[in-house]
Write a protein that holds these residues in place. Sequence first.
Motif, PDB file in Angstrom:
ATOM      1  N   LEU A  14      -1.663  -9.662   1.690  1.00 49.94           N
ATOM      2  CA  LEU A  14      -2.051  -8.501   2.508  1.00 49.94           C
ATOM      3  C   LEU A  14      -1.766  -8.653   4.003  1.00 49.94           C
ATOM      4  O   LEU A  14      -1.639  -7.647   4.702  1.00 49.94           O
ATOM      5  CB  LEU A  14      -3.533  -8.193   2.291  1.00 49.94           C
ATOM      6  N   ARG A  15      -1.683  -9.856   4.519  1.00 52.69           N
ATOM      7  CA  ARG A  15      -1.458 -10.036   5.969  1.00 52.69           C
ATOM      8  C   ARG A  15      -0.178  -9.373   6.468  1.00 52.69           C
ATOM      9  O   ARG A  15      -0.186  -8.783   7.551  1.00 52.69           O
ATOM     10  CB  ARG A  15      -1.462 -11.514   6.322  1.00 52.69           C
ATOM     11  N   PRO A  16       0.938  -9.451   5.747  1.00 54.82           N
ATOM     12  CA  PRO A  16       2.150  -8.772   6.244  1.00 54.82           C
ATOM     13  C   PRO A  16       1.971  -7.261   6.415  1.00 54.82           C
ATOM     14  O   PRO A  16       2.644  -6.649   7.247  1.00 54.82           O
ATOM     15  CB  PRO A  16       3.198  -9.074   5.168  1.00 54.82           C
ATOM     16  N   ILE A  17       1.043  -6.680   5.678  1.00 57.27           N
ATOM     17  CA  ILE A  17       0.810  -5.238   5.806  1.00 57.27           C
ATOM     18  C   ILE A  17       0.207  -4.917   7.170  1.00 57.27           C
ATOM     19  O   ILE A  17       0.476  -3.859   7.753  1.00 57.27           O
ATOM     20  CB  ILE A  17      -0.082  -4.720   4.660  1.00 57.27           C
ATOM     21  N   ILE A  18      -0.585  -5.834   7.711  1.00 52.67           N
ATOM     22  CA  ILE A  18      -1.151  -5.637   9.057  1.00 52.67           C
ATOM     23  C   ILE A  18      -0.011  -5.543  10.072  1.00 52.67           C
ATOM     24  O   ILE A  18      -0.045  -4.698  10.975  1.00 52.67           O
ATOM     25  CB  ILE A  18      -2.131  -6.789   9.406  1.00 52.67           C
ATOM     26  N   ASP A  19       1.017  -6.386   9.926  1.00 56.90           N
ATOM     27  CA  ASP A  19       2.170  -6.349  10.834  1.00 56.90           C
ATOM     28  C   ASP A  19       2.937  -5.037  10.689  1.00 56.90           C
ATOM     29  O   ASP A  19       3.406  -4.470  11.687  1.00 56.90           O
ATOM     30  CB  ASP A  19       3.104  -7.533  10.561  1.00 56.90           C
ATOM     31  N   TRP A  46      -6.655  -1.202  -1.183  1.00 58.23           N
ATOM     32  CA  TRP A  46      -7.004  -0.551   0.094  1.00 58.23           C
ATOM     33  C   TRP A  46      -8.338  -1.108   0.603  1.00 58.23           C
ATOM     34  O   TRP A  46      -8.494  -1.393   1.795  1.00 58.23           O
ATOM     35  CB  TRP A  46      -7.104   0.965  -0.066  1.00 58.23           C
ATOM     36  N   TYR A  47      -9.295  -1.227  -0.295  1.00 63.32           N
ATOM     37  CA  TYR A  47     -10.603  -1.776   0.075  1.00 63.32           C
ATOM     38  C   TYR A  47     -10.449  -3.199   0.618  1.00 63.32           C
ATOM     39  O   TYR A  47     -11.015  -3.556   1.667  1.00 63.32           O
ATOM     40  CB  TYR A  47     -11.527  -1.751  -1.146  1.00 63.32           C
ATOM     41  N   LEU A  48      -9.672  -4.043  -0.069  1.00 61.59           N
ATOM     42  CA  LEU A  48      -9.454  -5.419   0.392  1.00 61.59           C
ATOM     43  C   LEU A  48      -8.729  -5.447   1.729  1.00 61.59           C
ATOM     44  O   LEU A  48      -9.051  -6.263   2.603  1.00 61.59           O
ATOM     45  CB  LEU A  48      -8.649  -6.201  -0.650  1.00 61.59           C
ATOM     46  N   TYR A  49      -7.778  -4.549   1.900  1.00 68.12           N
ATOM     47  CA  TYR A  49      -7.025  -4.481   3.157  1.00 68.12           C
ATOM     48  C   TYR A  49      -7.963  -4.146   4.324  1.00 68.12           C
ATOM     49  O   TYR A  49      -7.900  -4.772   5.384  1.00 68.12           O
ATOM     50  CB  TYR A  49      -5.906  -3.443   3.041  1.00 68.12           C
ATOM     51  N   ARG A  50      -8.841  -3.172   4.112  1.00 61.64           N
ATOM     52  CA  ARG A  50      -9.809  -2.822   5.167  1.00 61.64           C
ATOM     53  C   ARG A  50     -10.722  -4.005   5.477  1.00 61.64           C
ATOM     54  O   ARG A  50     -11.021  -4.287   6.640  1.00 61.64           O
ATOM     55  CB  ARG A  50     -10.628  -1.599   4.763  1.00 61.64           C
ATOM     56  N   ARG A  51     -11.168  -4.714   4.435  1.00 61.61           N
ATOM     57  CA  ARG A  51     -12.022  -5.890   4.656  1.00 61.61           C
ATOM     58  C   ARG A  51     -11.275  -6.970   5.424  1.00 61.61           C
ATOM     59  O   ARG A  51     -11.843  -7.633   6.296  1.00 61.61           O
ATOM     60  CB  ARG A  51     -12.507  -6.458   3.324  1.00 61.61           C
ATOM     61  N   LEU A  52      -9.999  -7.146   5.104  1.00 64.02           N
ATOM     62  CA  LEU A  52      -9.202  -8.151   5.795  1.00 64.02           C
ATOM     63  C   LEU A  52      -9.046  -7.800   7.270  1.00 64.02           C
ATOM     64  O   LEU A  52      -9.204  -8.650   8.144  1.00 64.02           O
ATOM     65  CB  LEU A  52      -7.828  -8.287   5.131  1.00 64.02           C
ATOM     66  N   LYS A  53      -8.767  -6.515   7.568  1.00 64.91           N
ATOM     67  CA  LYS A  53      -8.631  -6.086   8.968  1.00 64.91           C
ATOM     68  C   LYS A  53      -9.947  -6.249   9.724  1.00 64.91           C
ATOM     69  O   LYS A  53      -9.956  -6.699  10.857  1.00 64.91           O
ATOM     70  CB  LYS A  53      -8.180  -4.620   9.027  1.00 64.91           C
ATOM     71  N   GLU A  54     -11.047  -5.876   9.105  1.00 60.58           N
ATOM     72  CA  GLU A  54     -12.350  -5.991   9.761  1.00 60.58           C
ATOM     73  C   GLU A  54     -12.756  -7.452   9.953  1.00 60.58           C
ATOM     74  O   GLU A  54     -13.499  -7.774  10.861  1.00 60.58           O
ATOM     75  CB  GLU A  54     -13.418  -5.262   8.942  1.00 60.58           C
ATOM     76  N   GLY A  55     -12.267  -8.324   9.074  1.00 59.54           N
ATOM     77  CA  GLY A  55     -12.590  -9.749   9.150  1.00 59.54           C
ATOM     78  C   GLY A  55     -11.592 -10.538   9.975  1.00 59.54           C
ATOM     79  O   GLY A  55     -11.458 -11.745   9.786  1.00 59.54           O
TER      80      GLY A  55
END
Length: 143
Positions: A14-19, A46-55
């Motif tokens: 999921l980290r590459p999606i943040i980029d 999507w839920y995991l992605y939001r958690r990753l961004k918030e974390g």
Amino acid sequence: MSGERIAKHRAAVLRPIIDIEAKGEPISPAIGDAAWELGLAKSHVWYLYRRLKEGDARAAALVPGRRGPKPGSTRLDDGVEAIIGTTFHRYYLVRERPSFLRIVREIRAECEAKGFRPPTRKTIKARLDVMDQREVLRKRKRV
């Protein structure tokens, strides 16, 4: 796979999606690819992605949690718990205790009289099982 390893794998996917999002590009196709790679539903990704961004993109934000109610938590109303406790003290912690069925009937009648949803027989039995047996014996001999 352990929870920590699962979290690290998910974070790596999921980290590459943040980029991609930081560049202003649409991330929906990347989420779909990540869902396929992780073997999860898109909505969960999507839920995991939001958690990753918030974390702050830390893998610790993605450690799977324990499902269901937390250990030690109760699902009953406090009023029902109080009724169960007082009924146990009144009827169960005496020298000649009544049958379990009588205790269940008393608790259900009291709950219905006070407008609460009565607990099941299994719930009442579980409350009896967690009582300290030394305390029960001590109170029965004292009376």
